[in-house]
Enzyme design. Sequence first.
Site, mmCIF file in Angstrom:
data_model
loop_
_atom_site.group_PDB
_atom_site.id
_atom_site.type_symbol
_atom_site.label_atom_id
_atom_site.label_comp_id
_atom_site.label_asym_id
_atom_site.label_seq_id
_atom_site.Cartn_x
_atom_site.Cartn_y
_atom_site.Cartn_z
ATOM 1 C CE1 TYR A 132 -3.723 2.519 0.732
ATOM 2 C CE2 TYR A 132 -2.145 3.440 2.288
ATOM 3 C CZ TYR A 132 -3.318 3.545 1.561
ATOM 4 O OH TYR A 132 -4.071 4.688 1.665
ATOM 5 C CE LYS B 225 -3.223 5.101 -1.534
ATOM 6 N NZ LYS B 225 -4.299 5.636 -2.377
ATOM 7 C CB ILE C 75 -9.792 9.395 6.303
ATOM 8 C CG1 ILE C 75 -8.751 10.269 5.641
ATOM 9 C CG2 ILE C 75 -11.183 9.991 6.156
ATOM 10 C CD1 ILE C 75 -8.936 10.385 4.131
ATOM 11 C CB THR D 268 -13.677 5.723 5.383
ATOM 12 O OG1 THR D 268 -12.751 4.628 5.561
ATOM 13 C CG2 THR D 268 -12.907 6.970 4.939
#
Length: 135
Positions: free
Chosen positions: A39, A43, A72, A74
């Site tokens: 990941y 990015k 964040i 979510t």
Amino acid sequence: MTAQAVAKEMIRHGRGGSIAIIASMSGTVANRGLICSAYNASKAGLIQLARNLASEWGPHGIRVNTLSPGYIVTAMVEALFEQYPERRRDWPTQNMLGKLSKPEEYRGAAVFLISDASSFMTGSDMRIDGGHAAW
């Protein structure tokens, strides 16, 4: 592929424009306690891709920048917290504001990046992480 398609149309119309790519603070920092190298590498790749696209498309008046959010809350992260409840407790302590962000906290930055207010900004990463990476 999306950026290429958009740039192609911008070039065809000859008016330039702005492209904002969503990356992550994880493109510049390793996430403490997480095994997420794929990941993070993806990015980081987006941040570098934006820099290169900015250099290629700048002569056409196209600006390319990235927006790199911190953690964040979510629906996906809420599900993660059910599996790893300690992250709900620990993640806020890893930034200077002591909290997690909400999606709506990035609206102004996104509007800035695509508007003329950032007309001299290209090839840049706008990291908004509550101070996470400043430590």
